[in-house]
Design a protein around this motif. Structure first.
Motif, mmCIF file in Angstrom:
data_model
loop_
_atom_site.group_PDB
_atom_site.id
_atom_site.type_symbol
_atom_site.label_atom_id
_atom_site.label_comp_id
_atom_site.label_asym_id
_atom_site.label_seq_id
_atom_site.Cartn_x
_atom_site.Cartn_y
_atom_site.Cartn_z
ATOM 1 N N ALA A 163 0.876 -1.346 -0.162
ATOM 2 C CA ALA A 163 -0.054 0.120 0.057
ATOM 3 C C ALA A 163 0.985 1.169 0.036
ATOM 4 C CB ALA A 163 -0.859 0.187 1.082
ATOM 5 N N LEU A 164 0.732 1.918 -0.986
ATOM 6 C CA LEU A 164 1.448 3.278 -1.236
ATOM 7 C C LEU A 164 0.304 4.388 -1.116
ATOM 8 C CD1 LEU A 164 3.521 2.529 -4.003
ATOM 9 C CD2 LEU A 164 4.222 2.443 -1.719
ATOM 10 N N ARG A 165 0.241 5.144 0.232
ATOM 11 C CA ARG A 165 -0.976 6.019 0.190
ATOM 12 C C ARG A 165 -0.494 7.229 1.009
ATOM 13 N NH1 ARG A 165 -4.496 6.196 5.786
ATOM 14 N NH2 ARG A 165 -6.087 7.182 5.154
ATOM 15 N N THR A 166 -0.865 8.572 0.624
ATOM 16 C CA THR A 166 -0.720 9.655 1.406
ATOM 17 C C THR A 166 -2.138 9.784 2.086
ATOM 18 O OG1 THR A 166 -1.489 11.171 -0.578
ATOM 19 C CG2 THR A 166 0.836 10.898 0.107
ATOM 20 N N SER A 167 -2.243 9.893 3.384
ATOM 21 C CA SER A 167 -3.249 9.905 4.299
ATOM 22 C C SER A 167 -4.249 11.034 4.081
ATOM 23 C CB SER A 167 -3.017 10.024 5.635
ATOM 24 O OG SER A 167 -4.013 9.287 6.456
ATOM 25 N N LYS A 168 -5.531 10.964 3.691
ATOM 26 C CA LYS A 168 -6.616 12.083 3.180
ATOM 27 C C LYS A 168 -7.769 11.662 4.011
ATOM 28 C CE LYS A 168 -4.126 12.548 -0.749
ATOM 29 N NZ LYS A 168 -4.115 11.861 -2.326
ATOM 30 N N CYS A 169 -7.939 10.547 5.052
ATOM 31 C CA CYS A 169 -8.964 10.098 5.648
ATOM 32 C C CYS A 169 -8.591 9.600 7.082
ATOM 33 C CB CYS A 169 -9.752 8.960 4.826
ATOM 34 S SG CYS A 169 -11.240 8.386 5.710
ATOM 35 N N ASP A 170 -9.580 9.826 8.202
ATOM 36 C CA ASP A 170 -8.902 9.586 9.296
ATOM 37 C C ASP A 170 -9.160 7.985 9.561
ATOM 38 O OD1 ASP A 170 -11.743 10.074 9.040
ATOM 39 O OD2 ASP A 170 -11.805 11.453 10.737
ATOM 40 N N THR A 171 -8.672 7.267 9.129
ATOM 41 C CA THR A 171 -8.351 5.792 9.192
ATOM 42 C C THR A 171 -7.006 5.309 8.782
ATOM 43 O OG1 THR A 171 -9.414 3.478 8.829
ATOM 44 C CG2 THR A 171 -9.336 4.961 7.019
ATOM 45 N N VAL A 172 -6.234 4.742 10.026
ATOM 46 C CA VAL A 172 -4.999 4.153 9.512
ATOM 47 C C VAL A 172 -4.646 3.279 10.291
ATOM 48 C CG1 VAL A 172 -4.227 5.864 11.254
ATOM 49 C CG2 VAL A 172 -2.394 5.289 9.554
ATOM 50 N N VAL A 173 -3.640 2.336 10.053
ATOM 51 C CA VAL A 173 -3.183 1.056 10.896
ATOM 52 C C VAL A 173 -1.723 1.233 10.402
ATOM 53 C CG1 VAL A 173 -5.131 -0.341 10.647
ATOM 54 C CG2 VAL A 173 -3.390 -0.625 8.953
ATOM 55 N N GLY A 174 -0.958 0.417 11.607
ATOM 56 C CA GLY A 174 0.339 0.324 11.117
ATOM 57 C C GLY A 174 1.345 1.607 11.610
ATOM 58 N N VAL A 175 0.857 2.207 12.360
ATOM 59 C CA VAL A 175 1.431 3.377 12.809
ATOM 60 C C VAL A 175 1.524 3.200 14.353
ATOM 61 C CG1 VAL A 175 1.534 5.963 13.049
ATOM 62 C CG2 VAL A 175 0.509 4.956 11.053
ATOM 63 N N ALA A 176 2.804 3.597 14.873
ATOM 64 C CA ALA A 176 3.256 3.384 16.213
ATOM 65 C C ALA A 176 2.300 4.341 17.240
ATOM 66 C CB ALA A 176 4.650 3.448 16.518
ATOM 67 N N ASN A 177 1.977 3.668 18.148
ATOM 68 C CA ASN A 177 1.118 4.648 19.124
ATOM 69 C C ASN A 177 1.846 5.998 19.480
ATOM 70 O OD1 ASN A 177 -1.321 3.316 19.381
ATOM 71 N ND2 ASN A 177 -0.396 1.843 20.834
ATOM 72 N N GLU A 178 3.258 5.894 19.578
ATOM 73 C CA GLU A 178 4.006 7.076 20.231
ATOM 74 C C GLU A 178 4.051 7.944 18.829
ATOM 75 O OE1 GLU A 178 4.939 3.907 20.008
ATOM 76 O OE2 GLU A 178 5.055 3.540 22.222
ATOM 77 N N LYS A 179 3.979 7.553 17.755
ATOM 78 C CA LYS A 179 4.091 8.333 16.696
ATOM 79 C C LYS A 179 2.805 8.902 16.412
ATOM 80 C CE LYS A 179 6.178 10.098 12.764
ATOM 81 N NZ LYS A 179 7.352 11.069 12.709
ATOM 82 N N SER A 180 1.723 8.442 16.331
ATOM 83 C CA SER A 180 0.271 8.907 16.153
ATOM 84 C C SER A 180 -0.213 10.006 17.330
ATOM 85 C CB SER A 180 -0.809 7.841 15.941
ATOM 86 O OG SER A 180 -0.917 7.068 17.154
ATOM 87 N N THR A 181 0.293 9.464 18.563
ATOM 88 C CA THR A 181 0.056 10.385 19.601
ATOM 89 C C THR A 181 0.780 11.802 19.563
ATOM 90 O OG1 THR A 181 -0.542 8.698 21.163
ATOM 91 C CG2 THR A 181 -0.001 10.918 22.168
ATOM 92 N N SER A 182 2.122 11.747 19.113
ATOM 93 C CA SER A 182 2.803 13.058 19.053
ATOM 94 C C SER A 182 2.391 13.703 17.770
ATOM 95 C CB SER A 182 4.383 12.689 18.690
ATOM 96 O OG SER A 182 5.167 13.677 18.297
ATOM 97 N N LEU A 183 1.838 13.400 16.725
ATOM 98 C CA LEU A 183 1.473 13.957 15.390
ATOM 99 C C LEU A 183 0.138 14.545 15.856
ATOM 100 C CD1 LEU A 183 2.118 11.269 12.638
ATOM 101 C CD2 LEU A 183 3.026 13.702 13.014
ATOM 102 N N ALA A 184 -0.672 13.804 16.452
ATOM 103 C CA ALA A 184 -2.035 14.423 17.085
ATOM 104 C C ALA A 184 -2.040 15.555 17.830
ATOM 105 C CB ALA A 184 -2.799 13.366 17.672
ATOM 106 N N ALA A 185 -0.845 15.651 18.684
ATOM 107 C CA ALA A 185 -0.560 16.890 19.531
ATOM 108 C C ALA A 185 -0.068 18.042 18.757
ATOM 109 C CB ALA A 185 0.397 16.395 20.662
ATOM 110 N N THR A 186 0.380 17.872 17.738
ATOM 111 C CA THR A 186 1.077 18.940 17.127
ATOM 112 C C THR A 186 0.322 19.255 15.606
ATOM 113 O OG1 THR A 186 2.846 17.486 15.802
ATOM 114 C CG2 THR A 186 3.605 18.423 17.745
ATOM 115 N N GLU A 187 -0.170 18.297 14.955
ATOM 116 C CA GLU A 187 -0.704 18.632 13.874
ATOM 117 C C GLU A 187 -2.270 17.645 14.055
ATOM 118 O OE1 GLU A 187 1.240 18.566 9.920
ATOM 119 O OE2 GLU A 187 2.932 18.407 11.183
ATOM 120 N N PRO A 188 -3.169 18.267 14.482
ATOM 121 C CA PRO A 188 -4.322 17.346 14.906
ATOM 122 C C PRO A 188 -5.039 16.779 13.526
ATOM 123 C CG PRO A 188 -4.506 19.499 16.097
ATOM 124 C CD PRO A 188 -3.362 19.401 15.114
ATOM 125 N N ASP A 189 -4.643 17.683 12.235
ATOM 126 C CA ASP A 189 -5.467 17.043 11.000
ATOM 127 C C ASP A 189 -4.589 15.954 10.350
ATOM 128 O OD1 ASP A 189 -3.589 18.807 10.343
ATOM 129 O OD2 ASP A 189 -4.902 19.902 8.835
#
Length: 463
Positions: free
Chosen positions: A417-443
């Motif tokens: 899968a080669l995907r740039t994320s344009k919808c709020d569903t995602v898998v395979g992303v470490a919790n630490e990474k997604s939490t950090s991104l959500a804190a700085t870039e909610p979208d």
């Protein structure tokens, strides 16, 4: 519920909540249904009105009268959407999947309305219904209501296109001159794979007002590698381990957007064939106009013909060397198509109602053919959503677990899968990474700024 594996669930009975346009206005699904997608429908209506006025073919008066009827049907569709009416059955347009669509709606979402059915359901249904409106007409049944925008967007970046083709031509020749240099091959593959990923940013269903300056800016970031720090899940090295073992293999690419993204996909396929990893590349476009900029057979051939056309770059700042490389590639691609090295297969499954986890049962013929491939690459956000299904997945859920039956089916190919994320569903992303991104870039999940390169090794797991 364990997230180790999800082998069996129904479209209306999923392990996690589907994305639904709740009326609180706080989610991307709501924003899409309330604002973005109605805007797309309005653009279709306005663009089609212009096409009717410009029509100069046979039976002009009858075509104009039919055009008014189609415009009325499109307006009715928009009204149903914004007033949250039930999803009505599709009219049989002869494409061959109408009954499957209507049976699916009745079986899983009887009486479902636009705001109460999952995002993936109503959005895909809308594009299929638009196609049916045009296909049931006499004068407009082959009209691609998105083509003018796709063509104009690609032509706006002719100079960058020529430079890119020249660069890939040089990289390919360097690899061929030192074909045993595995380091060079490795580095070049990763560069082309990442370029194919980032080409997905040029998505006209998400960014309908892309102008030439913005496209040039996107292309510059891709070429420089600037974007690569924003790949939040990256199995590129694991994919290379498989590719590097191929000797005249088969690679399939389930396409997403036409224009610049398609060019990046074709350039990757060009390199794979030239250096010998692939003997055949099978491209899977859509059979009907889809999601504004998705590739149709006609779009693919238009791209190849444009590359071959010596006048394509007229008016652009293109060097003679870049122009020669562009034309040479176009001629090579035309020969690949004629000789069967490259082929197009526009199976109806890609515009059908089922997600890809149901391929072994609902798309048996398609799946059986895909298992003959070594690697199947799924491009873009919609294909990603149909791979994992549009759910509120825990972000750390393994990609292999999320795609379920097609991950471990007998003789399963490697799935990429080669995907740039344009919808709020995602898998395979470490919790630490997604939490950090959500804190700085909610979208971050919907902005298209972040990418994923993910792998299910299939039968290659045993190697």
């Amino acid at each position: 519920m364990s997230t180790d594996h999800f082998s069996d669930f129904a479209p209306n009975k999923t392990p996690f909540k589907p994305l639904i346009a709740s009326r609180d206005g706080l989610n991307f699904t709501y924003e899409s249904l309330h604002d973005r997608v109605p805007h797309i429908l309005t653009d279709i209506i306005n663009g089609y009105y212009t096409a009717i006025q410009d029509y100069d073919g046979p039976n002009k008066e009858l075509a104009a009268a039919e055009g008014k009827q189609i415009t009325s049907q499109l307006s009715k569709l928009k009204h149903e959407m914004v007033t949250d009416k039930p999803l009505s059955p599709l009219e049989d347009d002869g494409l061959g999947d109408t009954q499957a669509w209507n049976d699916w709606l009745q079986r899983f979402f009887p009486g479902g309305t636009w705001y109460s059915t999952p995002f993936l359901t109503w959005e895909t249904y809308m594009y299929r219904r638009i196609a049916a409106i045009f296909r049931t007409s006499k004068h407009w049944n082959t009209f691609d209501f998105f083509f003018a925008k796709k063509e104009a967007t690609f032509k706006a970046s002719k100079a960058a296109v020529a430079k890119l083709c020249k660069r890939v031509d040089e990289l390919t020749n360097e690899c061929l001159a030192d074909i045993k240099n595995t380091t060079k091959l490795h580095v070049t593959f990763i560069e082309l794979l990442q370029a194919s990923l980032w080409g997905n940013q040029t998505d006209l269903s998400m960014f309908p007002d892309l102008d030439s300056a913005r496209i040039e800016e996107m292309q510059a970031r891709i070429s420089s590698g600037e974007n690569n720090a924003k790949i939040v899940a990256n199995d590129g090295e694991k994919i290379w381990e498989i590719v590097s073992t191929l000797q005249g293999g088969r690679v399939d690419i389930v396409l997403d957007n036409s224009g610049f993204e398609l060019l990046q996909d074709v350039l990757l396929a060009h390199w794979l064939v030239k250096v010998g990893y692939a003997k055949n590349v099978v491209f899977h476009p859509k059979r009907v106009p889809w999601y504004v900029s998705d590739v149709t057979n006609e779009d693919f051939h238009w791209l190849v013909d444009s590359m071959r056309n010596p006048h394509f770059v007229d008016g652009a700042d293109v060097s003679s060397d870049d122009k020669k490389a562009l034309q040479a590639m176009g001629e090579q691609w035309s020969k690949y198509l004629a000789d069967g090295v490259w082929s197009l297969q526009d199976e109806l499954y890609w515009t059908g109602p089922y997600g890809y986890r149901y391929l072994p049962t609902e798309g048996k013929a398609v799946w059986e053919d895909l298992t003959k491939s070594d690697i199947v690459m799924f491009k873009g956000d919609l294909n990603y959503r149909k791979l994992i299904y549009d759910l509120e997945w825990p972000h750390a859920t393994p990609f292999v677990a999320a795609i379920g039956p097609i991950a471990d089916a007998p003789n399963a190919p490697a799935i990429v899968a080669l995907r740039t994320s344009k919808c709020d569903t995602v898998v395979g992303v470490a919790n630490e990474k997604s939490t950090s991104l959500a804190a700085t870039e909610p979208d971050w999940m919907v902005s298209g700024k972040y990418g994923m390169i993910q792998l299910s090794p299939g039968r290659w797991q045993k190697h």
